[in-house]
Design a protein around this motif. Sequence first.
Motif, short mmCIF file in Angstrom:
data_model
loop_
_atom_site.label_atom_id
_atom_site.label_comp_id
_atom_site.label_asym_id
_atom_site.label_seq_id
_atom_site.Cartn_x
_atom_site.Cartn_y
_atom_site.Cartn_z
N LEU A 34 0.33 -4.46 14.23
CA LEU A 34 0.96 -3.63 13.20
C LEU A 34 2.45 -3.96 13.07
O LEU A 34 2.98 -4.09 11.97
N ASP A 35 3.11 -4.11 14.20
CA ASP A 35 4.55 -4.38 14.21
C ASP A 35 4.86 -5.71 13.53
O ASP A 35 5.81 -5.82 12.77
N ALA A 36 4.06 -6.72 13.79
CA ALA A 36 4.28 -8.03 13.20
C ALA A 36 4.16 -7.97 11.67
O ALA A 36 4.94 -8.59 10.95
N VAL A 37 3.22 -7.20 11.19
CA VAL A 37 3.00 -7.12 9.75
C VAL A 37 4.09 -6.30 9.08
O VAL A 37 4.46 -6.58 7.94
N THR A 38 4.64 -5.32 9.76
CA THR A 38 5.69 -4.48 9.18
C THR A 38 6.83 -5.33 8.63
O THR A 38 7.30 -5.11 7.51
N LYS A 39 7.25 -6.28 9.40
CA LYS A 39 8.35 -7.15 8.98
C LYS A 39 7.98 -7.93 7.72
O LYS A 39 8.78 -8.09 6.80
N ASP A 40 6.76 -8.41 7.69
CA ASP A 40 6.29 -9.15 6.52
C ASP A 40 6.23 -8.24 5.29
O ASP A 40 6.67 -8.62 4.20
N VAL A 41 5.70 -7.04 5.46
CA VAL A 41 5.56 -6.11 4.34
C VAL A 41 6.93 -5.69 3.82
O VAL A 41 7.15 -5.64 2.61
N ASP A 42 7.84 -5.41 4.74
CA ASP A 42 9.19 -5.05 4.31
C ASP A 42 9.80 -6.15 3.44
O ASP A 42 10.45 -5.88 2.44
N ILE A 87 8.11 -6.13 -0.07
CA ILE A 87 8.61 -5.02 -0.87
C ILE A 87 10.03 -5.31 -1.35
O ILE A 87 10.36 -5.11 -2.51
N ALA A 88 10.86 -5.80 -0.45
CA ALA A 88 12.24 -6.13 -0.83
C ALA A 88 12.25 -7.21 -1.91
O ALA A 88 13.05 -7.14 -2.86
N ASP A 89 11.37 -8.19 -1.77
CA ASP A 89 11.28 -9.25 -2.79
C ASP A 89 10.87 -8.69 -4.15
O ASP A 89 11.43 -9.07 -5.18
N LEU A 90 9.89 -7.80 -4.15
CA LEU A 90 9.46 -7.18 -5.41
C LEU A 90 10.59 -6.35 -6.02
O LEU A 90 10.82 -6.40 -7.22
N GLN A 91 11.27 -5.60 -5.18
CA GLN A 91 12.37 -4.77 -5.68
C GLN A 91 13.50 -5.63 -6.24
O GLN A 91 14.10 -5.28 -7.25
N SER A 92 13.77 -6.76 -5.60
CA SER A 92 14.80 -7.67 -6.11
C SER A 92 14.36 -8.33 -7.41
O SER A 92 15.14 -8.48 -8.34
N LYS A 93 13.12 -8.74 -7.44
CA LYS A 93 12.58 -9.42 -8.61
C LYS A 93 12.59 -8.50 -9.84
O LYS A 93 12.85 -8.95 -10.95
N TYR A 94 12.32 -7.23 -9.61
CA TYR A 94 12.26 -6.26 -10.70
C TYR A 94 13.30 -5.17 -10.45
O TYR A 94 12.98 -4.00 -10.26
N ALA A 95 14.55 -5.56 -10.49
CA ALA A 95 15.65 -4.65 -10.18
C ALA A 95 15.73 -3.47 -11.13
O ALA A 95 16.25 -2.41 -10.76
#
Length: 183
Positions: free
Chosen positions: A38-46, A49-57
């Motif tokens: 779970l911990d390993a995936v958290t970093k990937d998911v974050d 999400i950050a990439d999506l938020q940046s892409k669609y500011a």
Amino acid sequence: MKLRWIPMLLAALAAALLVGLACGGGGESTLAEYFTQLDAVTKDVDKQIADLQSKYANAFQQTADTQSYLNEYVPTVKDGIDRLAKIDPAQQTAEPHKEFVAAGRDFLTRIEAAAARVSQVQNDADLQPALKQLNDDQDLTSASDRFDKACRALQKIADDNKIQIDLQCTAAPSDTATPGATR
């Protein structure tokens, strides 16, 4: 306007994808293995999400960005829930994990419906009223709350077993200092 379901969607995605990549095939995971995955995936998911938020500011401010964001977000959530369903949980997480998957599927259904409604918005002037309707949607809120509750149940198991992980669960309204309940 505060859109309470947007942070919930992000937290739910993080939790769903966090669990999702832990797809085991060799039987039940140990508790430590389950939460390590779970911990390993958290970093990937974050990062996703950050990439999506940046892409669609301008998502949730401009119609085109909002629709594009949701067009990518919904399949990401679906994929996370599908991967979540494949995980072999530790014995101690079996029932909470099962509820997490069921809650995730319910949440996904509501997100898909919300995205479909937003896809009908034609211009920026109509976006905020449409988002307000979604914000007031009790089915979406209930599904999000159920998903967050399932996330907090998994977080509690980690906390009770001194496993250092933060699933980024949305805090219950009465939670003020629950470890792992950060949003």
